[in-house]
Write a protein that holds these residues in place. Structure first.
Motif, short mmCIF file in Angstrom:
data_model
loop_
_atom_site.label_atom_id
_atom_site.label_comp_id
_atom_site.label_asym_id
_atom_site.label_seq_id
_atom_site.Cartn_x
_atom_site.Cartn_y
_atom_site.Cartn_z
N ILE A 240 0.84 -1.20 0.00
CA ILE A 240 0.00 0.00 0.00
C ILE A 240 0.88 1.24 0.00
O ILE A 240 2.11 1.15 -0.05
N CYS A 241 0.26 2.40 0.09
CA CYS A 241 0.98 3.68 0.08
C CYS A 241 1.24 4.14 1.51
O CYS A 241 0.30 4.47 2.24
N TYR A 242 2.50 4.15 1.91
CA TYR A 242 2.91 4.75 3.17
C TYR A 242 3.62 6.09 2.94
O TYR A 242 3.47 7.02 3.72
N SER A 247 2.61 3.53 -4.03
CA SER A 247 1.20 3.54 -4.44
C SER A 247 0.62 2.15 -4.21
O SER A 247 1.33 1.15 -4.23
N ARG A 248 -0.68 2.12 -3.99
CA ARG A 248 -1.40 0.86 -3.86
C ARG A 248 -1.89 0.45 -5.24
O ARG A 248 -2.70 1.13 -5.84
N ARG A 282 -3.49 -5.99 4.85
CA ARG A 282 -3.05 -4.60 4.78
C ARG A 282 -3.66 -3.88 3.59
O ARG A 282 -4.06 -2.73 3.67
N TRP A 283 -3.76 -4.57 2.43
CA TRP A 283 -4.28 -3.96 1.21
C TRP A 283 -5.72 -3.49 1.41
O TRP A 283 -6.15 -2.50 0.82
N GLU A 287 -4.73 1.72 4.33
CA GLU A 287 -5.01 3.13 4.03
C GLU A 287 -6.38 3.57 4.53
O GLU A 287 -6.74 4.74 4.43
N ILE A 290 -6.27 6.18 10.01
CA ILE A 290 -5.32 7.21 10.41
C ILE A 290 -5.28 7.21 11.93
O ILE A 290 -6.15 6.62 12.59
N TYR A 327 6.10 6.81 7.63
CA TYR A 327 4.74 7.33 7.59
C TYR A 327 4.75 8.79 7.14
O TYR A 327 5.75 9.50 7.31
N LEU A 374 -1.01 9.13 8.56
CA LEU A 374 -1.79 8.44 7.54
C LEU A 374 -1.41 6.96 7.44
O LEU A 374 -0.32 6.54 7.86
N SER A 375 -2.31 6.19 6.85
CA SER A 375 -2.08 4.76 6.55
C SER A 375 -1.70 3.96 7.78
O SER A 375 -0.76 3.15 7.76
#
Length: 420
Positions: A240-242, A247-248, A282-283, A287, A290, A327, A374-375
């Motif tokens: 995923i996007c951290y 990018s996811r 996680r996927w 994201e 928060i 992060y 985030l994420s």
């Protein structure tokens, strides 16, 4: 002044209503990911299954959402299984993992009739067989195989390499011996094989390579032992996007490539295509979450750095200290202000390593500001601790612009409740 909106909800208002630190999770995001999996994988290809890897984030409410969306669930402990039991999750859709399941955990799984137990080693095979005999049940199992693949991720979250605590090594003698025992057993039904090569993986090549390796083994097992592989579980681990450079990718990026490889290999070896199971965690939820904190101390060391203290840290997010996880953060009450300084976000624990974010660009920062990290939906709440006797944060779920509490904030009495 504009505040940071998450899932169309004002995060500063949430911090005022529920306090900080606060985990905030978007049900809208979770539902969207579940439906993408169904539309672009489960309904796109026949003989497939998707199970949510609950170790990423599991509460009773999360289990209810996954149940409602029709996915299965991957559990790795008696506690995760018990959570599923408490919300009447369909036991046939449960896949039970773990490299050292206890007798009590296996008994719970057998008693409630989980859909599959993923057997990690020879000792566990005998234990499952013994317990299934005790309850006079026949249990579906998969063997977890270590395919010998090094995925491109942090070494602490690699799981498919030869030197791994997980799974049966890709050694024909060891695997064949286990297959023979299962084939001759009255109490276990071997359906096939499982692999997991790691977490936070952004390319599909390692999953494809693992399928190639496992199908060669399936061909050999059929030719040498007469065993037909009816299921292949390819785990999860999709990234995923951290950070801004990540990018996811859509689920189809992984599943289309895996299905193509599986179909090609089955045609080449003249094998019937087994069910392909995936286990994203996680996927689905990473994201979707928060964490909100309140800024406390601000300590400037001239010519070195500025440390900004928050009211949480390592106990609610151990990942940066564990393996250097990165992060992104936002000052939620100053979202429309330009960044003018670089600070380091420090947790409140008595540990030098309790640093949440190094060198974060922020507006002019003040005590009382609200930081949104985030994420944090995956492996934050689920890995949280009471280190330094800090109570765990509350968890709030958002759905269509409305908020609801799904986990109460711990109190000091909660920390002491089991002590004598």
């Amino acid at each position: 002044m504009t505040n940071f909106l998450f899932s169309n909800v004002d995060t500063v208002e949430l911090s005022t209503k529920y306090g900080t630190p606060l985990y905030v999770v978007s049900e809208d995001f979770i539902v969207d990911r579940c439906r993408e999996i169904k539309e672009d994988y489960v309904e796109k290809f026949d003989n497939t299954m998707a199970a949510y890897a609950s170790k990423a984030f599991l509460t009773k409410e999360m289990a209810r959402i996954i149940k409602r969306e029709g996915l299965g669930m991957d559990v790795v402990s008696g506690g995760e299984l018990y959570t599923a039991i408490q919300v009447d999750f369909p036991m046939g859709k449960i896949i039970f993992h773990g490299n050292n399941k206890t007798r009590e955990e296996i008994e719970l799984a057998v008693q409630y009739g989980v859909g599959r137990i993923v057997v990690d080693n020879f000792l566990e095979l005998k234990l499952v067989e013994e317990i299934a005999e005790k309850y006079n049940k026949k249990i579906n199992i998969l063997f977890r195989i270590t395919p010998g693949i090094n995925s491109h991720t942090h070494r602490y979250i690699q799981t498919g390499q030869i030197d791994s605590k997980f799974g049966i090594p890709l050694d024909k003698e060891i695997i064949y011996n286990s297959i023979k025992i299962a084939m001759n057993s009255k109490y276990v039904e071997l359906k096939g094989f499982h692999f997991h090569i790691g977490s936070q993986i952004h390319e599909n090549t390692t999953h494809v390579k693992a399928i190639n390796i496992l199908m060669k083994m399936a061909k050999a097992a059929k030719d040498d032992l007469g065993f037909i592989t009816s299921e292949l579980n390819a785990g999860g681990g999709y990234g995923i996007c951290y950070e801004q450079n990540e990018s996811r990718k859509p689920i189809s990026y992984y599943t289309d490539a895996m299905m193509k490889e599986l179909i090609d290999e089955c045609e080449k070896y003249e094998l019937e295509r087994p069910m392909l199971i995936i286990e994203p965690g996680r996927w689905i939820v990473g994201e979707a979450g928060i964490t909100l904190y309140t800024i406390g101390s601000i300590k400037e060391i001239p010519g070195v750095r500025t440390y900004v203290g928050i009211d949480g840290g390592m106990p609610d997010n151990p990942r940066p200290a564990l393996y250097g996880a990165k992060y992104e953060g936002i000052i939620a009450n100053k979202i429309d202000k330009e960044p003018v300084q670089t600070v380091t976000i420090a947790g409140k624990c008595c540990e030098t390593g309790d640093i949440l974010i190094w060198d974060l660009k922020v507006p002019q920062i003040e005590t009382g500001d609200i930081l949104a990290v985030l994420s944090t939906g995956a492996y934050n709440y689920s890995m949280a601790s009471n280190y330094n006797r800090i109570p765990k944060p509350a968890v709030v779920m958002l759905r269509k612009g409305k908020d609801r509490l799904i986990v109460k904030r711990e109190t000091y009495d909660d920390i002491l409740k089991n002590e004598i």
